[in-house]
Motif scaffolding. Structure first.
Motif, PDB file in Angstrom:
ATOM      1  N   GLY A  77      -7.996  41.924 -34.619  1.00 41.56           N
ATOM      2  CA  GLY A  77      -7.340  43.071 -34.002  1.00 41.56           C
ATOM      3  C   GLY A  77      -8.130  44.360 -34.051  1.00 41.56           C
ATOM      4  N   HIS A  78      -9.429  44.288 -34.311  1.00 40.45           N
ATOM      5  CA  HIS A  78     -10.283  45.474 -34.246  1.00 40.45           C
ATOM      6  C   HIS A  78     -10.747  45.691 -32.809  1.00 40.45           C
ATOM      7  CE1 HIS A  78     -10.974  45.944 -38.669  1.00 40.45           C
ATOM      8  NE2 HIS A  78     -10.705  44.640 -38.662  1.00 40.45           N
ATOM      9  N   LEU A  79     -11.098  46.926 -32.495  1.00 40.93           N
ATOM     10  CA  LEU A  79     -11.798  47.242 -31.248  1.00 40.93           C
ATOM     11  C   LEU A  79     -13.216  47.668 -31.607  1.00 40.93           C
ATOM     12  CD1 LEU A  79      -9.226  49.253 -29.068  1.00 40.93           C
ATOM     13  CD2 LEU A  79     -10.027  46.902 -28.721  1.00 40.93           C
ATOM     14  N   LEU A  80     -14.196  47.004 -31.040  1.00 38.31           N
ATOM     15  CA  LEU A  80     -15.591  47.346 -31.260  1.00 38.31           C
ATOM     16  C   LEU A  80     -16.137  47.989 -29.992  1.00 38.31           C
ATOM     17  CD1 LEU A  80     -16.900  44.158 -33.120  1.00 38.31           C
ATOM     18  CD2 LEU A  80     -15.766  46.182 -34.045  1.00 38.31           C
ATOM     19  N   VAL A  81     -16.712  49.176 -30.148  1.00 37.26           N
ATOM     20  CA  VAL A  81     -17.257  49.938 -29.025  1.00 37.26           C
ATOM     21  C   VAL A  81     -18.760  50.062 -29.229  1.00 37.26           C
ATOM     22  CG1 VAL A  81     -17.138  52.097 -27.725  1.00 37.26           C
ATOM     23  CG2 VAL A  81     -15.089  51.220 -28.879  1.00 37.26           C
ATOM     24  N   ALA A  82     -19.550  49.729 -28.196  1.00 34.07           N
ATOM     25  CA  ALA A  82     -21.006  49.715 -28.360  1.00 34.07           C
ATOM     26  C   ALA A  82     -21.705  50.260 -27.126  1.00 34.07           C
ATOM     27  CB  ALA A  82     -21.497  48.293 -28.652  1.00 34.07           C
ATOM     28  N   ALA A  83     -22.822  50.925 -27.354  1.00 33.53           N
ATOM     29  CA  ALA A  83     -23.659  51.423 -26.255  1.00 33.53           C
ATOM     30  C   ALA A  83     -24.358  50.255 -25.576  1.00 33.53           C
ATOM     31  CB  ALA A  83     -24.691  52.417 -26.796  1.00 33.53           C
ATOM     32  N   VAL A  84     -24.417  50.282 -24.233  1.00 34.76           N
ATOM     33  CA  VAL A  84     -25.051  49.176 -23.502  1.00 34.76           C
ATOM     34  C   VAL A  84     -26.569  49.284 -23.506  1.00 34.76           C
ATOM     35  CG1 VAL A  84     -23.053  48.788 -22.031  1.00 34.76           C
ATOM     36  CG2 VAL A  84     -24.862  50.366 -21.267  1.00 34.76           C
ATOM     37  N   GLY A  85     -27.108  50.456 -23.881  1.00 41.03           N
ATOM     38  CA  GLY A  85     -28.556  50.597 -23.996  1.00 41.03           C
ATOM     39  C   GLY A  85     -29.199  51.296 -22.820  1.00 41.03           C
ATOM     40  N   ASN A  86     -30.455  51.663 -23.017  1.00 45.27           N
ATOM     41  CA  ASN A  86     -31.198  52.473 -22.052  1.00 45.27           C
ATOM     42  C   ASN A  86     -32.484  51.796 -21.579  1.00 45.27           C
ATOM     43  OD1 ASN A  86     -29.420  54.866 -22.545  1.00 45.27           O
ATOM     44  ND2 ASN A  86     -30.341  54.719 -24.563  1.00 45.27           N
ATOM     45  N   ASP A  87     -32.477  50.472 -21.515  1.00 49.69           N
ATOM     46  CA  ASP A  87     -33.678  49.751 -21.094  1.00 49.69           C
ATOM     47  C   ASP A  87     -33.794  49.624 -19.583  1.00 49.69           C
ATOM     48  OD1 ASP A  87     -34.163  49.511 -23.754  1.00 49.69           O
ATOM     49  OD2 ASP A  87     -34.465  47.341 -23.745  1.00 49.69           O
ATOM     50  N   GLN A 117     -21.299  43.697 -18.777  1.00 56.21           N
ATOM     51  CA  GLN A 117     -21.019  44.216 -20.122  1.00 56.21           C
ATOM     52  C   GLN A 117     -20.507  45.645 -20.105  1.00 56.21           C
ATOM     53  OE1 GLN A 117     -23.951  43.817 -18.736  1.00 56.21           O
ATOM     54  NE2 GLN A 117     -25.615  44.951 -19.718  1.00 56.21           N
ATOM     55  N   VAL A 118     -20.641  46.344 -18.983  1.00 59.44           N
ATOM     56  CA  VAL A 118     -20.188  47.741 -18.888  1.00 59.44           C
ATOM     57  C   VAL A 118     -18.682  47.754 -18.638  1.00 59.44           C
ATOM     58  CG1 VAL A 118     -20.397  49.934 -17.664  1.00 59.44           C
ATOM     59  CG2 VAL A 118     -22.420  48.479 -17.992  1.00 59.44           C
ATOM     60  N   MET A 119     -17.922  48.245 -19.605  1.00 56.82           N
ATOM     61  CA  MET A 119     -16.469  48.337 -19.439  1.00 56.82           C
ATOM     62  C   MET A 119     -16.039  49.746 -19.060  1.00 56.82           C
ATOM     63  SD  MET A 119     -13.447  47.011 -22.034  1.00 56.82           S
ATOM     64  CE  MET A 119     -14.137  45.354 -22.073  1.00 56.82           C
ATOM     65  N   PHE A 120     -16.746  50.763 -19.587  1.00 54.64           N
ATOM     66  CA  PHE A 120     -16.457  52.151 -19.253  1.00 54.64           C
ATOM     67  C   PHE A 120     -17.773  52.925 -19.224  1.00 54.64           C
ATOM     68  CE2 PHE A 120     -12.633  50.795 -21.659  1.00 54.64           C
ATOM     69  CZ  PHE A 120     -11.670  50.982 -20.677  1.00 54.64           C
ATOM     70  N   TYR A 125     -27.345  43.729 -27.212  1.00 49.85           N
ATOM     71  CA  TYR A 125     -26.201  43.360 -28.055  1.00 49.85           C
ATOM     72  C   TYR A 125     -26.079  44.329 -29.227  1.00 49.85           C
ATOM     73  CZ  TYR A 125     -26.464  39.169 -25.240  1.00 49.85           C
ATOM     74  OH  TYR A 125     -26.489  38.309 -24.170  1.00 49.85           O
ATOM     75  N   PRO A 126     -24.860  44.536 -29.710  1.00 50.51           N
ATOM     76  CA  PRO A 126     -23.628  43.769 -29.530  1.00 50.51           C
ATOM     77  C   PRO A 126     -22.794  44.106 -28.296  1.00 50.51           C
ATOM     78  CG  PRO A 126     -23.275  45.478 -31.151  1.00 50.51           C
ATOM     79  CD  PRO A 126     -24.737  45.544 -30.792  1.00 50.51           C
ATOM     80  N   ALA A 127     -23.196  45.089 -27.485  1.00 53.82           N
ATOM     81  CA  ALA A 127     -22.365  45.525 -26.354  1.00 53.82           C
ATOM     82  C   ALA A 127     -22.066  44.398 -25.375  1.00 53.82           C
ATOM     83  CB  ALA A 127     -23.046  46.683 -25.624  1.00 53.82           C
ATOM     84  N   SER A 128     -22.969  43.417 -25.271  1.00 52.04           N
ATOM     85  CA  SER A 128     -22.816  42.377 -24.256  1.00 52.04           C
ATOM     86  C   SER A 128     -21.992  41.177 -24.716  1.00 52.04           C
ATOM     87  CB  SER A 128     -24.204  41.904 -23.789  1.00 52.04           C
ATOM     88  OG  SER A 128     -24.900  42.976 -23.164  1.00 52.04           O
ATOM     89  N   TYR A 129     -21.484  41.193 -25.939  1.00 54.80           N
ATOM     90  CA  TYR A 129     -20.621  40.099 -26.381  1.00 54.80           C
ATOM     91  C   TYR A 129     -19.223  40.252 -25.779  1.00 54.80           C
ATOM     92  CZ  TYR A 129     -24.102  38.563 -29.744  1.00 54.80           C
ATOM     93  OH  TYR A 129     -25.255  38.090 -30.331  1.00 54.80           O
ATOM     94  N   GLU A 165     -22.731  37.309 -33.226  1.00 56.53           N
ATOM     95  CA  GLU A 165     -21.682  36.953 -32.265  1.00 56.53           C
ATOM     96  C   GLU A 165     -20.459  36.386 -32.978  1.00 56.53           C
ATOM     97  OE1 GLU A 165     -21.171  34.391 -28.122  1.00 56.53           O
ATOM     98  OE2 GLU A 165     -22.919  34.080 -29.406  1.00 56.53           O
ATOM     99  N   THR A 166     -20.671  35.520 -33.957  1.00 57.18           N
ATOM    100  CA  THR A 166     -19.563  34.929 -34.712  1.00 57.18           C
ATOM    101  C   THR A 166     -18.812  35.998 -35.498  1.00 57.18           C
ATOM    102  OG1 THR A 166     -20.871  32.904 -34.913  1.00 57.18           O
ATOM    103  CG2 THR A 166     -18.959  33.124 -36.356  1.00 57.18           C
TER     104      THR A 166
END
Length: 465
Positions: free
Chosen positions: A330-340, A376-379, A348-352, A320-321
């Motif tokens: 100034g980076h954009l981090l894109v992550a899958a929210v998962g399939n549980d 945590q779902v943005m798109f 995580y990391p999608a939920s940060y 998280e840190t």
């Protein structure tokens, strides 16, 4: 018991005589009823039949198909937990479970940028610092601390936190590729030259401010098979595995969606420059937090603004840190929210906060039943029944899961953000929101976030037949 022909004929005669008598009695009853005016008997009549509602029938049939799909997706939702259990069994010498059952590297703790006094206290307490991952430009680092064999890892973590409360300590967690189902395309026309083109359509398919060849995008995943035909026109910079190529199906698939290109196959940014960090390398401790830190440190040093992480795992204070430091830069981090599944705890990391969490939809824009739901779902982006590149033969396969939706959004975002820049990153995110909402007031849902992006980039399996 057997009957003679005479007995058979006699039986038949008796049967038909009985039927005739019954008919005559019915007629007689009808006559008597007419003469005596007996009260009528209300017999059930024929119901009024309405015209068939074909839409309703199709909806019911569709619900049955979705129920079958849900059964498949529930199996998919169990995949990560099954992988965790199998990993802990097979790699018990290198890995162990934390108190929540999540896999960690045995007898290792990570620390985020401890000060000089904390370092001295750590060493004085009998702990050994075995690795350091430095973040160029951030002036921060991640340390890996070896726990003595005679001390339990969980107990060591508590001791270190008490020893230096201002330092972030946590387990060296293992993060897995976001679970996915895949099957090979087995049609006779599965060579690259036989695939029907996936030509981007108008609308959200062409929002780029940069040409595809100018786009730079990062990938933290398994290794990709750089010799695949879809990568022949692109530029790939690889990191990890001591320079060795250790291709994986997952990493190759994700990379092809971002920048793959062939005569009949297009990813989102064909020919873009890929910065691909392999955090697995076929190792027992592949996907460990310190490997992720090493990958992110490399991407930060290369000034790759947009980074895709199709990986999932538990919350971790050091991760998280680390994520927060990159976002502030100034980076954009894109992550899958998962399939549980929709009721599962966030991954995580999608939920940060600040990470672009991406869910998946099918061709009808319906959220996948197994995809995570929540704030945590943005798109959302295509993530079912779509074709991707894979190592070996056949060279393509059909995949499903949020892992394959995230790289579509990441590649779209990369066209807006050539270099890390906090203000430009905000504008890039605003551009994606504008595309997802189609100019309407931005409203978020737990299933789709701001909306669906990148539908034009789905390569349908029927294109291979």
């Amino acid at each position: 018991m057997q009957f003679s022909k005479r007995e058979s004929y006699s039986g038949c005669l008796v049967f038909w005589l009985g039927r005739c008598v019954a008919v005559l009695l019915c007629c007689a009853c009808a006559t008597v009823h007419a003469q005596l005016r007996l009260p009528p008997v209300n017999l059930p009549g024929t119901p009024n039949l309405k015209a068939l509602d074909m839409g309703q029938l199709r909806a019911r049939a569709d619900s049955l198909l979705r129920a079958d799909e849900l059964g498949d997706s529930l199996n998919l939702a169990e995949a990560r937990l099954a992988n965790v259990r199998q990993l802990l069994r097979e790699r018990h010498k290198e890995l162990e479970a934390d108190p929540r059952g999540e896999p960690i590297v045995r007898h290792e703790i990570v620390a985020w940028t401890p000060d000089v006094a904390s370092l001295a206290a750590i060493r004085a307490a009998g702990f050994e610092i075995v690795r350091t991952r430095r973040f160029a430009g951030l002036e921060q680092n991640l340390l890996v601390i070896r726990v003595p064999d005679t001390v339990e890892t969980a107990a060591a973590l508590e001791s270190l936190r008490a020893l230096s409360p201002a330092t972030v300590f946590d387990f060296n967690h293992i993060y897995l590729e976001s679970a996915a189902r895949a099957e090979f395309v087995t049609s006779a026309s599965t060579t690259a030259s036989a695939v029907v083109a996936a030509v981007p359509m108008t609308g959200d398919a062409s929002p780029a401010k940069l040409a595809s060849q100018e786009v730079r995008v990062g990938l933290v995943d398994g290794g990709l098979w750089a010799r695949h035909a879809v990568f022949k026109d692109g530029v790939i910079h690889r990191h990890g595995c001591d320079g060795k190529e250790v291709p994986s199906e997952h990493g190759t698939a994700v990379a092809s969606l971002m920048a793959g290109h062939d005569k009949h196959f297009n990813g989102v940014q064909p020919g873009a420059t890929l910065y691909a960090a392999d955090i697995y390398c076929g190792s027992a401790t592949g996907g460990a937090l310190d490997k992720i830190a090493d990958a992110l440190a490399w991407l930060a040093a290369e000034k790759v603004a947009v980074i895709n992480l199709s990986i999932v795992g538990p919350p971790n204070q050091a991760l998280e840190t680390m994520v927060g430091a990159l976002l502030r830069r100034g980076h954009l981090l894109v992550a899958a929210v998962g399939n549980d599944g929709p009721a599962a705890p966030p991954l995580y990391p999608a939920s940060y906060a600040g990470v672009i969490g991406v869910s998946a939809v099918d061709a009808a824009r319906r959220p996948l039943p197994e995809a995570a739901r929540g704030a945590q779902v943005m798109f959302a982006a295509p993530g079912a029944n779509m074709v991707v590149a894979t190592p070996g033969t056949p060279p393509f396969r059909i995949v499903r899961g949020t892992s394959f939706a995230a790289p579509i959004v990441a590649a779209m975002a990369a066209a807006y953000l050539p270099l890390p820049d906090a203000q430009a990153a905000k504008k890039a995110l605003a551009s994606l929101i504008g595309l997802a909402t189609a100019g309407h007031p931005p409203l978020m849902s737990k299933e789709l976030g701001y909306g669906v992006l990148g539908e034009a980039y789905r390569v349908e399996p029927d294109s291979f037949r």
